[in-house]
Design a protein around this motif. Structure first.
Motif, PDB file in Angstrom:
ATOM      1  N   THR A 142       8.262   3.329 -13.851  1.00  0.00           N
ATOM      2  CA  THR A 142       9.687   3.611 -13.686  1.00  0.00           C
ATOM      3  C   THR A 142      10.246   3.785 -15.087  1.00  0.00           C
ATOM      4  N   ASN A 177       5.421   1.277  -2.668  1.00  0.00           N
ATOM      5  CA  ASN A 177       6.271   0.820  -3.758  1.00  0.00           C
ATOM      6  C   ASN A 177       5.636  -0.373  -4.462  1.00  0.00           C
ATOM      7  N   TYR A 178       5.771  -0.406  -5.759  1.00  0.00           N
ATOM      8  CA  TYR A 178       5.260  -1.511  -6.556  1.00  0.00           C
ATOM      9  C   TYR A 178       6.438  -2.400  -6.954  1.00  0.00           C
ATOM     10  N   PHE A 181      12.081   6.048  -7.643  1.00  0.00           N
ATOM     11  CA  PHE A 181      11.066   6.872  -7.017  1.00  0.00           C
ATOM     12  C   PHE A 181      11.592   7.569  -5.769  1.00  0.00           C
ATOM     13  N   ALA A 205       4.646   9.459 -12.068  1.00  0.00           N
ATOM     14  CA  ALA A 205       3.896   8.491 -11.262  1.00  0.00           C
ATOM     15  C   ALA A 205       2.530   9.013 -10.848  1.00  0.00           C
ATOM     16  N   VAL A 256       4.633  14.373  -5.627  1.00  0.00           N
ATOM     17  CA  VAL A 256       4.515  13.151  -6.431  1.00  0.00           C
ATOM     18  C   VAL A 256       5.242  13.368  -7.750  1.00  0.00           C
ATOM     19  N   GLY A 307       8.208   3.295  -7.971  1.00  0.00           N
ATOM     20  CA  GLY A 307       6.966   3.878  -8.446  1.00  0.00           C
ATOM     21  C   GLY A 307       6.604   3.386  -9.831  1.00  0.00           C
ATOM     22  N   TYR A 363       4.239   6.598   0.521  1.00  0.00           N
ATOM     23  CA  TYR A 363       3.744   5.999  -0.709  1.00  0.00           C
ATOM     24  C   TYR A 363       3.707   4.489  -0.569  1.00  0.00           C
ATOM     25  N   THR A 379      -0.965   6.889  -9.995  1.00  0.00           N
ATOM     26  CA  THR A 379      -0.804   5.645  -9.254  1.00  0.00           C
ATOM     27  C   THR A 379      -0.239   5.896  -7.861  1.00  0.00           C
ATOM     28  N   GLN A 380       0.403   7.033  -7.670  1.00  0.00           N
ATOM     29  CA  GLN A 380       0.961   7.362  -6.373  1.00  0.00           C
ATOM     30  C   GLN A 380       0.395   8.694  -5.906  1.00  0.00           C
TER      31      GLN A 380
END
Length: 303
Positions: A187, A106-107, A40, A271, A267, A184, A104, A274-275
């Motif tokens: 991925t 990060n997950y 991301f 993603a 963005v 993100g 953002y 979700t972002q």
């Protein structure tokens, strides 16, 4: 709200004095430490550079790196002018940095083979786990998750540090049992759900906050993110866009203008949903102070 034409006029006037950038391309160039190809940070860095080129107010030169910790090292050494980093990585080495914005979240994604018997973090005892590339934010956060689960990263788990592409190949080929990635959603390099599966990390958000501070959030990876996969909960960590104190007010302001006015174009398409960039949260940089040039834009924008 700030009048855009008036701001750009002021920024252009400041450019005659020297916009900033310690980068090798000269005035107006900001070297941005981003992340790994396929991740991301890397995608965001390229999009931000493209937006800057369209604006003509500042030039951004993305630099491919291993991730957060490497970015902070480069920033401290003066080898880049700006950097993306996870909030839990900032400040650990005493580096002097300023924030341009909270961008953002990060997950954290703990992935195993689809047919793996591993179902929980506790099942990683004795397993071969890639905790992100050396210098990545996942390398730090991953060791913290293991400790929160009662595992010693040095004794209970066979830890390796490989770039994402290599980690994915190792898991799919059976050369590793799991990988942790901070990025993100989705991925694209993570082949979920066909050959890989995500482990739910949601229960660790509270103990992570209790042990290591309030930068960890419980977030959901929706089923729609990886079509055909089940929704899982995981841990989100704030991303900060940082700048060295040597970056001029005009350059910092020009970058923040991009964040405010071109949010939708920043963005990565995979993603979207979700972002997102939200002007209301850009200023929420926690203990990291805003760069004066960034603060001036936010004051004008928020009124």
């Amino acid at each position: 709200m700030m009048d855009r034409r008036r701001f750009l006029g002021l920024a252009a006037a400041a450019a005659t004095v020297g916009i900033a950038g310690c980068g090798p391309e000269g005035a107006g160039t900001v070297r941005l430490a981003s992340g790994e190809i396929g991740g991301f940070y890397h995608a965001f860095g390229r999009k931000l550079a493209a937006a800057a080129e369209r604006s003509g107010e500042v030039r951004i030169e993305p630099v491919t790196t291993a991730g957060s910790q490497a970015n902070l090292t480069l920033l401290a050494r003066g080898e880049v002018d700006a950097a993306l980093a996870l909030a839990d990585s900032v400040g650990r080495s005493g580096e002097q940095v300023l924030a341009l914005g909270r961008v953002y979240e990060n997950y954290l994604q703990l992935a195993v083979r689809a047919d793996s018997p591993i179902r929980t973090v506790a099942d990683l005892r004795g397993a071969r786990v890639n905790l992100g590339a050396e210098g990545s934010g996942a390398a730090l956060t991953g060791s913290r998750i293991l400790r929160a689960a009662g595992l010693d990263p040095m004794r209970d788990v066979d830890v390796a540090h490989r770039p994402l592409r290599e980690s994915v190949a190792a898991v799919i080929n059976g050369d590793a049992d799991a990988l942790l990635w901070a990025g993100g959603v989705p991925t694209t390099l993570l082949d979920v759900p066909d050959r890989m599966r995500l482990i739910d990390l949601g229960d660790f958000a509270t103990p992570m906050r209790e042990l290591f501070g309030p930068v960890y959030d419980r977030v959901e990876v929706p089923a729609a993110a990886y079509p055909g996969a089940a929704a899982v909960h995981t841990i989100g960590v704030t991303n900060l866009l940082l700048a060295a104190p040597t970056v001029s007010d005009a350059a910092a302001a020009a970058i923040v203008e991009l964040l405010v006015w071109q949010a939708d174009s920043l963005v990565p398409i995979e993603a979207a949903g979700t972002q997102f960039l939200d002007g209301r949260s850009l200023i929420s940089t926690g203990p990291v102070p805003l760069h004066p040039g960034a603060a001036a834009v936010y004051r004008n924008w928020h009124g």
